[in-house]
Design an enzyme around this catalytic site. Sequence first.
Site, mmCIF file in Angstrom:
data_model
loop_
_atom_site.group_PDB
_atom_site.id
_atom_site.type_symbol
_atom_site.label_atom_id
_atom_site.label_comp_id
_atom_site.label_asym_id
_atom_site.label_seq_id
_atom_site.Cartn_x
_atom_site.Cartn_y
_atom_site.Cartn_z
ATOM 1 N N CYS A 96 29.465 -32.750 1.189
ATOM 2 C CA CYS A 96 29.504 -34.177 0.850
ATOM 3 C C CYS A 96 29.155 -34.323 -0.622
ATOM 4 O O CYS A 96 28.185 -33.725 -1.078
ATOM 5 C CB CYS A 96 28.480 -34.920 1.713
ATOM 6 S SG CYS A 96 28.344 -36.675 1.331
ATOM 7 N N HIS A 138 33.830 -38.475 8.690
ATOM 8 C CA HIS A 138 32.771 -38.298 7.686
ATOM 9 C C HIS A 138 32.685 -39.532 6.775
ATOM 10 O O HIS A 138 31.591 -40.058 6.533
ATOM 11 C CB HIS A 138 33.052 -37.031 6.867
ATOM 12 C CG HIS A 138 32.064 -36.775 5.776
ATOM 13 N ND1 HIS A 138 31.170 -35.726 5.790
ATOM 14 C CD2 HIS A 138 31.804 -37.459 4.626
ATOM 15 C CE1 HIS A 138 30.417 -35.786 4.700
ATOM 16 N NE2 HIS A 138 30.788 -36.820 3.962
ATOM 17 N N GLU A 139 33.836 -39.995 6.286
ATOM 18 C CA GLU A 139 33.838 -41.151 5.377
ATOM 19 C C GLU A 139 33.458 -42.429 6.118
ATOM 20 O O GLU A 139 32.750 -43.286 5.584
ATOM 21 C CB GLU A 139 35.204 -41.321 4.706
ATOM 22 C CG GLU A 139 35.653 -40.153 3.841
ATOM 23 C CD GLU A 139 34.587 -39.646 2.895
ATOM 24 O OE1 GLU A 139 33.762 -40.442 2.415
ATOM 25 O OE2 GLU A 139 34.565 -38.423 2.644
ATOM 26 N N HIS A 142 29.829 -42.873 6.237
ATOM 27 C CA HIS A 142 29.229 -43.445 5.016
ATOM 28 C C HIS A 142 29.180 -44.973 5.113
ATOM 29 O O HIS A 142 28.218 -45.600 4.671
ATOM 30 C CB HIS A 142 30.045 -43.059 3.779
ATOM 31 C CG HIS A 142 29.711 -41.701 3.248
ATOM 32 N ND1 HIS A 142 28.454 -41.367 2.775
ATOM 33 C CD2 HIS A 142 30.466 -40.593 3.087
ATOM 34 C CE1 HIS A 142 28.460 -40.106 2.351
ATOM 35 N NE2 HIS A 142 29.672 -39.611 2.527
HETATM 36 ZN ZN ZN Z 1 30.135 -37.657 2.201
#
Ligand code: ZN
Length: 180
Positions: A96, A138-139, A142
């Site tokens: 990341c 993953h995004e 966030h």
């Molecule tokens: Zn990330």
Amino acid sequence: MAILPITVYGDKILRQKAKPVKSIDDNLIDKIRNMFDSMRNANGIGLAANQIGYTESVFVVDLEGVEGYEKFKPMVFINPEIILQSDETKIIEEGCLSLPLLRAEVERPEKIKIRYLDTDENLKEIEADDLFARVILHEYDHLIGKLIPDRVNEEIKKQLQPELEKIKKREIKIDYPITE
Ligand code: ZN
């Protein structure tokens, strides 16, 4: 074009939930451009808005440079929603940009379906699997204030702690700008 510093572990904005985008205007398009510029400068394949200090619910993905994914055009996901996740999971090592140099094996659903707006305000629904699903999940994380350490078991989390502390104190050397 603007390359902005990447927010890193310890920055409060990474723990905040993104705000839904109300209108896709020039200001947002500028921000998206900056997201692509900052991501590419850091050799990333995905970036969420809060990784360069924006609060909007947007992330970008660009897999074009990854072997086997050359045909994947860069994509923008506005107000994304994960609407389906497979029961089958996969363990893949992740990194990341907000956790420089850290790597960890993370278990996530193998296949997903996501609904989002593109920059022309079309409501889209697509399926993704493998690396593409992985980057999206993953995004998306966030945008709900979650990071890799929130997706691993307690044991791995403990092992990551010293590295996380170093990142927080900026005791790391990397070749892209991060927040002070
Ligand atoms: Zn990330």
